[in-house]
Design a protein around this motif. Structure first.
Motif, PDB file in Angstrom:
ATOM      1  N   VAL A  49      37.512  33.172  42.075  1.00  0.00           N
ATOM      2  CA  VAL A  49      37.845  33.904  41.016  1.00  0.00           C
ATOM      3  C   VAL A  49      36.886  34.776  40.172  1.00  0.00           C
ATOM      4  N   ILE A  50      36.051  34.141  39.998  1.00  0.00           N
ATOM      5  CA  ILE A  50      34.551  34.782  39.200  1.00  0.00           C
ATOM      6  C   ILE A  50      34.256  36.011  40.078  1.00  0.00           C
ATOM      7  N   ARG A  51      34.129  35.851  41.253  1.00  0.00           N
ATOM      8  CA  ARG A  51      33.610  36.758  42.166  1.00  0.00           C
ATOM      9  C   ARG A  51      34.509  38.093  42.307  1.00  0.00           C
ATOM     10  N   THR A  52      35.638  37.659  42.448  1.00  0.00           N
ATOM     11  CA  THR A  52      36.625  38.746  42.772  1.00  0.00           C
ATOM     12  C   THR A  52      37.551  39.547  41.282  1.00  0.00           C
ATOM     13  N   GLU A  53      36.952  38.779  40.305  1.00  0.00           N
ATOM     14  CA  GLU A  53      37.836  39.382  38.975  1.00  0.00           C
ATOM     15  C   GLU A  53      36.588  40.242  38.072  1.00  0.00           C
ATOM     16  N   PRO A  54      36.729  41.448  38.180  1.00  0.00           N
ATOM     17  CA  PRO A  54      35.655  42.035  37.393  1.00  0.00           C
ATOM     18  C   PRO A  54      35.555  41.791  35.840  1.00  0.00           C
ATOM     19  N   THR A 297      39.900  27.257  29.606  1.00  0.00           N
ATOM     20  CA  THR A 297      39.394  28.370  29.357  1.00  0.00           C
ATOM     21  C   THR A 297      40.634  29.347  29.973  1.00  0.00           C
ATOM     22  N   GLN A 298      41.123  30.178  29.055  1.00  0.00           N
ATOM     23  CA  GLN A 298      42.445  30.954  29.416  1.00  0.00           C
ATOM     24  C   GLN A 298      42.262  32.050  30.512  1.00  0.00           C
ATOM     25  N   LYS A 299      41.089  32.566  30.391  1.00  0.00           N
ATOM     26  CA  LYS A 299      40.783  33.753  31.556  1.00  0.00           C
ATOM     27  C   LYS A 299      40.648  32.992  32.881  1.00  0.00           C
ATOM     28  N   ILE A 300      40.133  31.939  32.970  1.00  0.00           N
ATOM     29  CA  ILE A 300      39.982  31.171  34.218  1.00  0.00           C
ATOM     30  C   ILE A 300      41.483  30.906  34.619  1.00  0.00           C
ATOM     31  N   ARG A 301      42.004  30.230  33.610  1.00  0.00           N
ATOM     32  CA  ARG A 301      43.459  29.319  33.897  1.00  0.00           C
ATOM     33  C   ARG A 301      44.347  30.521  34.406  1.00  0.00           C
ATOM     34  N   SER A 302      44.410  31.510  33.783  1.00  0.00           N
ATOM     35  CA  SER A 302      45.366  32.774  34.046  1.00  0.00           C
ATOM     36  C   SER A 302      44.881  33.253  35.597  1.00  0.00           C
ATOM     37  N   ARG A 303      43.691  33.555  35.857  1.00  0.00           N
ATOM     38  CA  ARG A 303      43.347  34.072  37.333  1.00  0.00           C
ATOM     39  C   ARG A 303      43.633  32.963  38.319  1.00  0.00           C
ATOM     40  N   VAL A 304      43.357  31.632  38.062  1.00  0.00           N
ATOM     41  CA  VAL A 304      43.585  30.764  38.919  1.00  0.00           C
ATOM     42  C   VAL A 304      44.978  30.645  39.182  1.00  0.00           C
ATOM     43  N   LEU A 305      45.774  30.780  38.054  1.00  0.00           N
ATOM     44  CA  LEU A 305      47.432  30.659  38.386  1.00  0.00           C
ATOM     45  C   LEU A 305      47.788  31.957  39.258  1.00  0.00           C
ATOM     46  N   ARG A 306      47.250  33.050  38.945  1.00  0.00           N
ATOM     47  CA  ARG A 306      47.438  34.176  39.967  1.00  0.00           C
ATOM     48  C   ARG A 306      47.221  34.037  41.234  1.00  0.00           C
ATOM     49  N   VAL A 307      46.079  33.333  41.643  1.00  0.00           N
ATOM     50  CA  VAL A 307      45.441  33.375  43.073  1.00  0.00           C
ATOM     51  C   VAL A 307      46.648  32.006  43.620  1.00  0.00           C
ATOM     52  N   VAL A 308      46.769  31.139  42.968  1.00  0.00           N
ATOM     53  CA  VAL A 308      47.464  29.944  43.496  1.00  0.00           C
ATOM     54  C   VAL A 308      49.051  30.622  43.703  1.00  0.00           C
ATOM     55  N   SER A 309      49.488  31.255  42.756  1.00  0.00           N
ATOM     56  CA  SER A 309      51.041  31.819  43.162  1.00  0.00           C
ATOM     57  C   SER A 309      51.063  33.035  44.343  1.00  0.00           C
ATOM     58  N   LEU A 310      49.895  33.836  44.306  1.00  0.00           N
ATOM     59  CA  LEU A 310      49.855  34.715  45.571  1.00  0.00           C
ATOM     60  C   LEU A 310      49.715  33.931  46.852  1.00  0.00           C
ATOM     61  N   LYS A 311      48.993  32.763  46.819  1.00  0.00           N
ATOM     62  CA  LYS A 311      48.963  31.868  48.273  1.00  0.00           C
ATOM     63  C   LYS A 311      50.363  31.325  48.495  1.00  0.00           C
TER      64      LYS A 311
END
Length: 313
Positions: A49-54, A297-311
């Protein structure tokens, strides 16, 4: 040399695992396999998530990536022996492999402590000097901090670890845990271990203890800065950014202190207690840190949920 277990030769050590629960290993292996899977997946997901999210290419999240990478390596460094014992693949470990594993375990512990200190510094700059935050913590300085952490964690340990190779081990070759620790090998040696004991104590004082004191000092400065903010809402918002880091510090230091107390004062305790505390020390921080930062951490949580939903979809 004292007699050894028939199945253990003079250059190998028996891994204790969970003494007295050998018949239940197939059941114990289920939660441990799940924990290791969560450690690997959770920390890998944070790194991805940290690597792919600018928008996460900021100092705070660079330090979080260092923490996740350290936790990932800690899981990998012990997975083979812990799960190998529970699955019945291995019972013993060679001296060279044991020394190598102890080097990685202790080095990664020092690295995690150093990263937590760097994160405390990051939070102090963000709250105490917000207007100068980006000019103080530039990418160049973060890289230098990362290199300093790497050098500190890898170059200070070898004098004590290398000397383990040249000690005579005349006590029964049975380790207290499912992995190798420096102090566990010293317990089995009949050579002069004063250098290792004093050097290890100096390392703990100069790394873990010093880092803990500096983290505490950082939070004194952070608290002073937060109390100086006029708006109560802003004070609350500023301190909320520290909650994840405070949890990570507690998750790291409490198991270390507990294991040290058990080794120092708990010699009369059952071997299973030593084994349990050792596994908590190794697995609890790598397991909990991704959960803490994903929840808090809201920024991490939202990106993680996005990645999981895409999977999933």
């Amino acid at each position: 040399m004292a007699s050894l277990s028939p199945s253990v030769n003079s250059s190998s050590f028996l891994l204790a695992g969970f003494s007295g629960l050998e018949q239940q290993y197939h059941w114990i292996s289920i939660p441990f396999s799940a924990i290791y899977a969560m450690v690997l997946l959770g920390n890998s997901l944070v790194l991805h998530v940290i690597r792919t999210e600018p928008s996460l290419h900021q100092p705070m999240f660079y330090f979080l990536a260092m923490l996740a990478l350290t936790d990932l390596c800690m899981g990998l460094s012990t997975m083979c022996t812990v799960l190998g014992i529970l699955w019945g693949f291995i019972q013993e470990i060679s001296l060279d492999a044991c020394i190598a594993q102890s080097y990685f375990i202790h080095g990664l512990s020092f690295m995690e402590s150093s990263v937590l200190l760097a994160m405390a510094f990051d939070r102090y700059i963000a709250i105490g000097h917000p207007l100068r935050y980006s000019s103080i913590l530039t990418q160049d300085k973060i890289m230098k901090i990362g290199m300093a952490i790497l050098c500190r964690s890898t170059l200070l340990i070898p004098p004590a670890i290398i000397r383990l190779k040249f000690l005579n081990y005349c006590h029964p070759h049975v380790l207290s845990h499912s992995f190798c620790l420096h102090q566990d090998l010293l317990r089995l040696a009949c050579s002069d271990i004063r250098f290792n004991s004093y050097y290890a104590l100096m390392l703990v004082i100069c790394t873990l203890l010093l880092d803990a004191l500096l983290i505490l000092f950082s939070y004194v400065l952070i608290l002073k800065s937060v109390l100086a903010i006029a708006s109560q809402e802003e004070r609350h918002k500023s301190f909320q950014t520290c909650i994840s880091h405070i949890c990570a510090v507690l998750v790291f230091y409490i198991p270390i202190i507990s294991l040290t107390m058990v080794h120092r004062f708990g010699k009369h305790l059952p071997a299973m207690v030593h084994g349990l505390m050792g596994n908590i020390y190794i697995l609890f921080p790598p397991l909990m840190n991704p959960i803490i930062y994903s929840v808090k951490t809201q920024k991490i949580r939202s990106r993680v949920l996005r990645v999981v939903s895409l999977k999933i979809y």
